[in-house]
Design a protein around this motif. Structure first.
Motif, PDB file in Angstrom:
ATOM      1  N   GLN A 135       0.854  -1.191   0.000  1.00 49.90           N
ATOM      2  CA  GLN A 135       0.000   0.000   0.000  1.00 49.90           C
ATOM      3  C   GLN A 135       0.889   1.240   0.000  1.00 49.90           C
ATOM      4  O   GLN A 135       1.521   1.556   1.007  1.00 49.90           O
ATOM      5  N   PHE A 137       0.798   4.641   0.219  1.00 52.10           N
ATOM      6  CA  PHE A 137       0.026   5.826   0.584  1.00 52.10           C
ATOM      7  C   PHE A 137       0.900   6.866   1.299  1.00 52.10           C
ATOM      8  O   PHE A 137       1.048   7.975   0.821  1.00 52.10           O
ATOM      9  N   SER A 138       1.473   6.486   2.453  1.00 52.78           N
ATOM     10  CA  SER A 138       2.142   7.473   3.309  1.00 52.78           C
ATOM     11  C   SER A 138       3.385   8.055   2.651  1.00 52.78           C
ATOM     12  O   SER A 138       4.101   7.373   1.920  1.00 52.78           O
ATOM     13  N   TRP A 171       7.303   4.162   4.806  1.00 50.09           N
ATOM     14  CA  TRP A 171       6.619   3.218   5.707  1.00 50.09           C
ATOM     15  C   TRP A 171       5.837   2.183   4.915  1.00 50.09           C
ATOM     16  O   TRP A 171       4.806   1.677   5.386  1.00 50.09           O
ATOM     17  N   ILE A 377      -0.101   3.405  15.612  1.00 49.88           N
ATOM     18  CA  ILE A 377       0.166   4.401  14.554  1.00 49.88           C
ATOM     19  C   ILE A 377      -0.344   3.901  13.202  1.00 49.88           C
ATOM     20  O   ILE A 377      -1.020   4.628  12.467  1.00 49.88           O
ATOM     21  N   ASN A 387     -10.550  11.372  16.239  1.00 50.70           N
ATOM     22  CA  ASN A 387     -11.208  12.407  15.421  1.00 50.70           C
ATOM     23  C   ASN A 387     -12.332  11.780  14.588  1.00 50.70           C
ATOM     24  O   ASN A 387     -13.429  12.323  14.495  1.00 50.70           O
ATOM     25  N   ASP A 399     -12.674  18.752  13.490  1.00 57.98           N
ATOM     26  CA  ASP A 399     -11.329  19.283  13.711  1.00 57.98           C
ATOM     27  C   ASP A 399     -11.204  20.576  12.885  1.00 57.98           C
ATOM     28  O   ASP A 399     -11.871  20.718  11.857  1.00 57.98           O
TER      29      ASP A 399
HETATM   30  C1  LIG Z   1       4.077  -0.673  11.435  1.00 56.10           C
HETATM   31  C2  LIG Z   1       3.639   0.353  10.424  1.00 56.10           C
HETATM   32  C3  LIG Z   1       3.340  -0.045   9.142  1.00 56.10           C
HETATM   33  C4  LIG Z   1       2.942   0.886   8.186  1.00 56.10           C
HETATM   34  N1  LIG Z   1       2.680   0.439   6.921  1.00 56.10           N
HETATM   35  C5  LIG Z   1       2.299   1.336   5.981  1.00 56.10           C
HETATM   36  C6  LIG Z   1       2.064   0.906   4.636  1.00 56.10           C
HETATM   37  O1  LIG Z   1       2.195  -0.276   4.311  1.00 56.10           O
HETATM   38  N2  LIG Z   1       1.727   1.822   3.718  1.00 56.10           N
HETATM   39  C7  LIG Z   1       1.566   3.141   4.035  1.00 56.10           C
HETATM   40  O2  LIG Z   1       1.204   3.906   3.159  1.00 56.10           O
HETATM   41  N3  LIG Z   1       1.795   3.603   5.296  1.00 56.10           N
HETATM   42  C8  LIG Z   1       2.167   2.722   6.273  1.00 56.10           C
HETATM   43  N4  LIG Z   1       2.415   3.158   7.551  1.00 56.10           N
HETATM   44  C9  LIG Z   1       2.370   4.596   7.829  1.00 56.10           C
HETATM   45  C10 LIG Z   1       1.197   5.049   8.683  1.00 56.10           C
HETATM   46  O3  LIG Z   1      -0.008   5.015   7.946  1.00 56.10           O
HETATM   47  C11 LIG Z   1       1.525   6.447   9.187  1.00 56.10           C
HETATM   48  O4  LIG Z   1       2.657   6.335  10.026  1.00 56.10           O
HETATM   49  C12 LIG Z   1       0.386   7.072   9.956  1.00 56.10           C
HETATM   50  O5  LIG Z   1      -0.676   7.373   9.097  1.00 56.10           O
HETATM   51  C13 LIG Z   1       0.816   8.333  10.718  1.00 56.10           C
HETATM   52  O6  LIG Z   1       1.451   9.225   9.852  1.00 56.10           O
HETATM   53  P1  LIG Z   1       2.886   9.856  10.209  1.00 56.10           P
HETATM   54  O7  LIG Z   1       3.793   8.753  10.600  1.00 56.10           O
HETATM   55  O8  LIG Z   1       3.282  10.730   9.071  1.00 56.10           O
HETATM   56  O9  LIG Z   1       2.651  10.724  11.535  1.00 56.10           O
HETATM   57  P2  LIG Z   1       2.103  12.208  11.572  1.00 56.10           P
HETATM   58  O10 LIG Z   1       0.932  12.334  10.699  1.00 56.10           O
HETATM   59  O11 LIG Z   1       3.237  13.156  11.334  1.00 56.10           O
HETATM   60  O12 LIG Z   1       1.621  12.310  13.085  1.00 56.10           O
HETATM   61  C14 LIG Z   1       2.524  12.639  14.172  1.00 56.10           C
HETATM   62  C15 LIG Z   1       1.688  12.778  15.445  1.00 56.10           C
HETATM   63  O13 LIG Z   1       0.729  13.851  15.301  1.00 56.10           O
HETATM   64  C16 LIG Z   1      -0.573  13.404  15.584  1.00 56.10           C
HETATM   65  N5  LIG Z   1      -1.539  14.066  14.693  1.00 56.10           N
HETATM   66  C17 LIG Z   1      -1.425  14.256  13.363  1.00 56.10           C
HETATM   67  N6  LIG Z   1      -2.518  14.897  12.885  1.00 56.10           N
HETATM   68  C18 LIG Z   1      -3.345  15.106  13.954  1.00 56.10           C
HETATM   69  C19 LIG Z   1      -4.631  15.727  14.111  1.00 56.10           C
HETATM   70  N7  LIG Z   1      -5.296  16.237  13.065  1.00 56.10           N
HETATM   71  N8  LIG Z   1      -5.165  15.753  15.343  1.00 56.10           N
HETATM   72  C20 LIG Z   1      -4.500  15.239  16.422  1.00 56.10           C
HETATM   73  N9  LIG Z   1      -3.286  14.651  16.332  1.00 56.10           N
HETATM   74  C21 LIG Z   1      -2.723  14.591  15.121  1.00 56.10           C
HETATM   75  C22 LIG Z   1      -0.538  11.901  15.283  1.00 56.10           C
HETATM   76  O14 LIG Z   1      -1.537  11.209  15.993  1.00 56.10           O
HETATM   77  C23 LIG Z   1       0.858  11.530  15.749  1.00 56.10           C
HETATM   78  O15 LIG Z   1       0.856  11.304  17.138  1.00 56.10           O
HETATM   79  C24 LIG Z   1       2.819   2.258   8.533  1.00 56.10           C
HETATM   80  C25 LIG Z   1       3.102   2.670   9.848  1.00 56.10           C
HETATM   81  C26 LIG Z   1       3.520   1.735  10.785  1.00 56.10           C
HETATM   82  C27 LIG Z   1       3.817   2.213  12.174  1.00 56.10           C
END
Ligand SMILES: Cc1cc2nc3c(=O)[nH]c(=O)nc-3n(C[C@H](O)[C@H](O)[C@H](O)COP(=O)(O)OP(=O)(O)OC[C@H]3O[C@@H](n4cnc5c(N)ncnc54)[C@H](O)[C@@H]3O)c2cc1C
Length: 423
Positions: A135, A137-138, A171, A377, A387, A399
């Motif tokens: 996937q 996405f991120s 990720w 996460i 949310n 939000d």
């Molecule tokens: C084990 C694992 C596997 C993964 N596998 C995949 C994958 O296969 N494909 C893929 O695409 N992604 C994958 N991911 C990524 C995952 O979807 C993202 O890590 C997740 O969506 C959070 O995004 P970020 O890491 O950029 O954190 P950020 O978005 O930068 O968030 C940082 C902090 O801010 C908080 N935050 C952010 N926005 C808000 C808001 N509006 N209100 C309150 N708090 C907020 C979050 O809760 C978090 O605590 C994986 C992640 C993990 C841990």
């Protein structure tokens, strides 16, 4: 909800049990029994090979992706039959890890949005485990705020109708052994961020795709960075209309929360067993009033999760699509796993800080503690799930989203190299 098997379900359970008894890879059972969430289940042989072999056998026996239609490699079973299968598959279910993203999220998205010829080509090998999906996405700037992603897809200038993709994902679980990827891109930076996205699928062997595994603190490399440099994707590999990638992604995300959250074990039975076996001040931990009180709290949460999962399955069996309420399972399960593992290690005393073959309970709670933050996460962090539940289930005020109606290219960011949406 009826928790007893109907006569048909009981017959299905008997057939499933007999087939598993005759076909399961029993030589792996001791390792699989020791597996914990997040610890590599099989070490005596290549875990991916073992997973593929079991999936292939299931497909040949008609037990793969049970709820999918037969023409796409499934068995046309009901959601309840799928749950029965999962119960009967038991420890061997730990072998399905490499297929969770493909079968749980990418498959349903392809089924909902792809052309018939693509469904017939892509879904059967996904069901049988011959092909693995990831996937995409991120991104560094688009995690929780997925719609903030910057990987650009632009029409090729040679009139072919193809798209040229440049950017970076991060990720991406399992990308290093994936055959196909589900890729969300920005195709129009001149409209608000949710409106300028388009979804594609692509072969991970396409020229210009580079996968770089990320080395984790626990020594494993579960996820990757994926770079796209002038990657050409035919328009026929677009899923949904141009600019409707956000709508397509919701199919993936709803299925993601359901497949990660539903039926997630919090390891309560294992904790209970440990409390029977561990002594605190000369008597079994389970006799200690403080331990009993904590166990009762975990038991209540575990059964709440179970019934919430059953409610989701009942809705599915009535033909309803997974909705925002499915965020509850993952939210509660992730936090409970972390709390439960911490409690287990506290009970283990000094031995709790050791994580090797001599650890109590074969280090299962150590592995659980190390994995649980990731569970909180992946597929949407706790805050994001709160949310979603607040806004879309409870109807609370939304939000604050200051960039909702602003063209993506005009959203100020510190990392933007130049105006125009291309970072
Ligand atoms: C084990 C694992 C596997 C993964 N596998 C995949 C994958 O296969 N494909 C893929 O695409 N992604 C994958 N991911 C990524 C995952 O979807 C993202 O890590 C997740 O969506 C959070 O995004 P970020 O890491 O950029 O954190 P950020 O978005 O930068 O968030 C940082 C902090 O801010 C908080 N935050 C952010 N926005 C808000 C808001 N509006 N209100 C309150 N708090 C907020 C979050 O809760 C978090 O605590 C994986 C992640 C993990 C841990």
């Amino acid at each position: 909800m009826d928790f007893e098997d109907t006569p048909q379900e009981a017959a299905f359970r008997t057939r499933a049990r007999a087939w598993i008894e005759a076909n399961a890879p029993k030589h792996l059972a001791p390792e699989l029994k020791r597996a914990s969430f997040g610890s590599s289940a099989v070490t005596s042989e290549d875990p991916l090979k073992a997973a593929k072999a079991w999936q292939k056998k299931k497909a040949e026996g008609g037990w793969a992706c049970l709820h999918w239609p037969k023409e796409y490699g499934g068995a046309g079973c009901t959601p309840i039959e799928r749950v029965i299968w999962n119960q009967e598959e038991g420890i061997y279910g730990a072998l399905t890890g490499p297929f969770i993203i493909g079968q749980g999220m990418c498959g349903p998205t392809v089924m909902a949005w792809a052309a018939e010829e693509h469904k017939r080509r892509l879904l059967p090998p996904l069901a049988s485990g011959e092909e693995i999906w990831c996937q995409l996405f991120s991104e560094p700037a688009g995690g929780s705020d997925l719609a903030g992603l910057r990987t650009r897809a632009v029409p090729a200038d040679d009139g072919s109708g193809d798209w040229i993709v440049n950017g970076q994902k991060i990720w991406t679980s399992g990308a290093q052994h994936s055959d196909w990827g589900l890729l969300i891109t920005r195709t129009d930076p001149d409209v608000p961020k949710h409106k300028g996205l388009t979804m594609f699928f692509l072969s991970m062997k396409t020229p210009g795709v580079e996968v770089r595994p990320i080395k984790q603190a626990n020594g494993q490399s579960g996820f990757n960075e994926v770079y796209f440099t002038d990657v050409r994707i035919p328009d026929s590999q677009r899923l949904g209309p141009v600019g409707k990638g956000w709508e397509v992604s919701l199919t993936t995300l709803m299925n993601e929360r359901l497949s990660i959250g539903a039926g997630m074990s919090t390891f309560f039975p294992e904790l209970f067993r440990m409390c029977l076996e561990t002594e605190v001040e000369g008597r079994p931990a389970v006799d200690d009033p403080a331990v009993r009180s904590k166990l009762a709290q975990f038991a209540v949460r575990q059964s709440g999760l179970r019934y919430t999962g059953m409610r989701a399955i009942t809705a599915l069996s009535k033909g309803e699509t997974p909705g925002p309420e499915n965020s509850i399972g993952k939210l509660v399960a992730g936090a409970t796993m972390q709390e439960l593992a911490t409690f287990a290690l506290d009970l283990q005393g000094q031995a709790g800080v050791v994580w090797d073959s001599t650890s109590p309970q074969e280090g299962r709670f150590q592995a659980l503690l190390m994995r649980s933050p990731a569970t909180r996460i992946e597929g949407g962090s706790d805050e994001i799930l709160r949310n979603i539940i607040g806004e879309r289930v409870l109807g609370l005020p939304g939000d604050i989203r200051v960039d909702k109606d602003v063209a993506f290219k005009d959203i100020p960011t510190s990392g933007r190299a130049k105006k125009g949406g291309k970072a």
